[in-house]
Design an enzyme around this catalytic site. Structure first.
Site, PDB file in Angstrom:
ATOM      1  N   GLU A  38      38.415  49.062  34.446  1.00  0.00           N
ATOM      2  CA  GLU A  38      37.923  48.182  35.592  1.00  0.00           C
ATOM      3  C   GLU A  38      37.750  49.071  36.815  1.00  0.00           C
ATOM      4  OE1 GLU A  38      35.800  45.586  35.616  1.00  0.00           O
ATOM      5  OE2 GLU A  38      35.634  46.036  37.675  1.00  0.00           O
ATOM      6  N   THR A  80      30.119  45.440  35.334  1.00  0.00           N
ATOM      7  CA  THR A  80      30.585  45.648  34.145  1.00  0.00           C
ATOM      8  C   THR A  80      29.839  45.329  32.891  1.00  0.00           C
ATOM      9  OG1 THR A  80      32.680  44.512  34.989  1.00  0.00           O
ATOM     10  CG2 THR A  80      32.621  44.795  32.683  1.00  0.00           C
ATOM     11  N   HIS A 195      40.345  45.143  39.847  1.00  0.00           N
ATOM     12  CA  HIS A 195      39.142  44.427  40.188  1.00  0.00           C
ATOM     13  C   HIS A 195      39.326  44.122  41.757  1.00  0.00           C
ATOM     14  CE1 HIS A 195      35.515  41.899  40.841  1.00  0.00           C
ATOM     15  NE2 HIS A 195      35.032  42.409  39.643  1.00  0.00           N
ATOM     16  N   HIS A 255      32.415  51.238  36.527  1.00  0.00           N
ATOM     17  CA  HIS A 255      31.553  51.550  37.893  1.00  0.00           C
ATOM     18  C   HIS A 255      32.451  51.784  38.850  1.00  0.00           C
ATOM     19  CE1 HIS A 255      32.867  47.400  38.785  1.00  0.00           C
ATOM     20  NE2 HIS A 255      32.417  47.000  37.577  1.00  0.00           N
TER      21      HIS A 255
HETATM   22  C1  GP9 Z   1      34.481  39.888  34.593  1.00  0.00           C
HETATM   23  C2  GP9 Z   1      34.783  41.269  34.761  1.00  0.00           C
HETATM   24  C3  GP9 Z   1      34.484  41.878  35.979  1.00  0.00           C
HETATM   25  O1  GP9 Z   1      34.555  39.182  33.333  1.00  0.00           O
HETATM   26  O2  GP9 Z   1      34.136  42.136  33.681  1.00  0.00           O
HETATM   27  O3  GP9 Z   1      33.026  41.909  36.219  1.00  0.00           O
HETATM   28  P1  GP9 Z   1      32.276  42.703  37.596  1.00  0.00           P
HETATM   29  O4  GP9 Z   1      32.510  41.908  38.560  1.00  0.00           O
HETATM   30  O5  GP9 Z   1      33.183  44.053  37.353  1.00  0.00           O
HETATM   31  O6  GP9 Z   1      31.228  43.138  36.731  1.00  0.00           O
HETATM   32 MN    MN Z   2      33.810  45.962  36.330  1.00  0.00          MN
END
Ligand code: GP9
Ligand code: MN
Length: 409
Positions: A38, A80, A195, A255
């Site tokens: 992440e 994501t 995140h 990302h």
């Molecule tokens: C949520 C996780 C994060 O399930 O995949 O999402 P993002 O905000 O990074 O797209």
């Molecule tokens: Mn993500």
């Protein structure tokens, strides 16, 4: 209409790159462990904060892997889910919106579906609500057999932070679940602790926060470090459970975590101004291919992106891709071009980088004559446009149902 796919297919076939003879099929029949890191950007790799490594486990793993320091994320608003889509399909996400929401009823030929024919079982592990990013629907479309979403995990206030289950608990509980899944498997693990807003208590932080004064950037380092620890624990678990030797590991950053709103803090971290050139270079995310027992490991400098992951994995598993419509090429292929195009139309070549209508010399970061970027201008436009055309027109349905489709009409 159906004739559109013929042009695209011809283009794709004319541009295919032969897999690496020495590596094709080297992981035949093995499990695939795919880990989405992440918000992890490459600028944390092999770096320290106040004398401590930010990613000690990944830094060690890289020494025993193929590591790609010039690998770019190619996501847009789907974040994501865009990364997941690109990795599984070797198609681009859309210029706006999330393909996971807008085109979940299309026909695709994603990696899980291809692997099903080889006797594989596919699952995604992620401790969030099943409908987030429309995953429950899209996973079905992409051929996943199972989605171990939030409800499969024991989530308490204690083991949660920020967006949900902490990565260490996530991997520990995932390893428990894995004892009961069929092999060979293609299993995706989507981490979450790193995140935005990068929350983590001081007690659970293995490294200090940064001291730029920009809270987002400052908190980013401890959560990256925490994610790194969770992956170490996961690997240890898989070794103890006898799954490690029989698997290959593909790790990718999904990302950026630090947006352009934080350029001042990033300039302090990098000790240089964040120009449009640097902004593109900051879109590099880690990509690691770890094959237990494989001795030929190295840092591969050539430019690539998430679009290249699907053919790379399939070729390692010994699966031909000559009939697939893909816009990426096997990152381990010898004659592959060093190149990636980002969703905003920026593109990166071996020595030059195009963004914001300027061509930059990568060695100096300075603007150079636009003609230096000319060789990949048309290709970049074409790839994004063809990929969009496929998704908007649901064109793969004409390939997936050859019995109903006549090329010459
Ligand atoms: C949520 C996780 C994060 O399930 O995949 O999402 P993002 O905000 O990074 O797209
Ligand atoms: Mn993500």
């Amino acid at each position: 209409d159906s004739s559109e796919i013929v042009d695209i297919e011809n283009y794709v076939k004319a541009n295919q790159v032969r897999p690496n003879d020495d590596l094709f099929g080297i992981a035949k029949g093995k499990n695939v462990v795919l880990i989405s890191l992440e918000s992890t950007q490459s600028f944390v790799i092999n770096e320290k904060i106040n004398g401590k490594e930010i990613t000690p486990f990944l830094n060690d793993l890289i020494k025993d892997s193929y590591y790609f320091p010039n690998f770019y994320h190619q996501t847009s608003q789907g974040k994501t889910s865009d990364a997941e889509f690109i990795v599984d399909n070797s198609l681009f996400g859309l210029p706006s919106g999330a393909v996971y929401f807008t085109h979940s009823q299309n026909e695709y030929k994603a990696t899980p579906e291809i692997l099903k024919d080889e006797g594989y079982y596919s699952a995604s592990f992620h401790a969030n609500n099943k409908s987030f990013w429309n995953r429950d629907i899209m996973y079905l479309t992409l051929g996943y057999d199972q989605y171990f979403s939030q409800r499969y995990y024991d989530i308490t206030e204690e083991n949660s932070v920020g967006w949900g289950l902490k990565d260490i608990d996530f991997f520990n509980q995932s390893a428990d679940i894995m004892k009961d899944i069929p092999q060979p498997f293609y299993a995706k693990f989507i981490t979450l602790t790193n995140h935005h807003p990068f929350k983590l208590s001081k007690e659970e932080s293995y490294v200090d926060r940064y001291d730029s004064g920009d809270g987002t950037v400052d908190r980013f380092f401890p959560t990256v470090r925490y994610m790194d620890e969770s992956i170490k624990i996961f690997f240890d678990r898989l070794k103890a459970d006898g799954l490690y030797e029989n698997s290959i590991f593909i790790l990718y950053g999904d990302h950026y975590g630090i947006s352009e709103n934080h350029n001042d803090a990033m300039a302090k971290w990098l000790d240089r101004e964040i120009t449009p050139f640097e902004t593109v270079q900051l879109q590099r995310v880690p990509f690691i291919v770890h094959i237990p027992g494989h001795k030929d490991t190295r840092v591969i400098d050539s430019v690539g992106g998430q679009i290249d992951v699907k053919p790379t994995i399939l070729h390692l598993l010994g699966i031909e891709t000559t009939n697939d419509i893909m816009f990426g090429t096997d990152l381990l292929a010898e004659n592959r071009e060093s190149y990636a195009v980002l969703r905003d139309g920026s593109y990166i070549m071996e020595d030059y980088l195009f963004t914001d209508s300027n061509c930059y010399d990568k060695a100096t970061g300075e603007i150079t004559d636009i003609s230096n970027c000319e060789p990949y201008r048309e290709k970049s436009r074409q790839h994004l446009q063809y990929s969009d055309q496929i998704i908007y027109g649901d064109l793969l349905r004409f390939l997936n149902k050859p019995e109903n489709f006549k090329y010459q009409q």
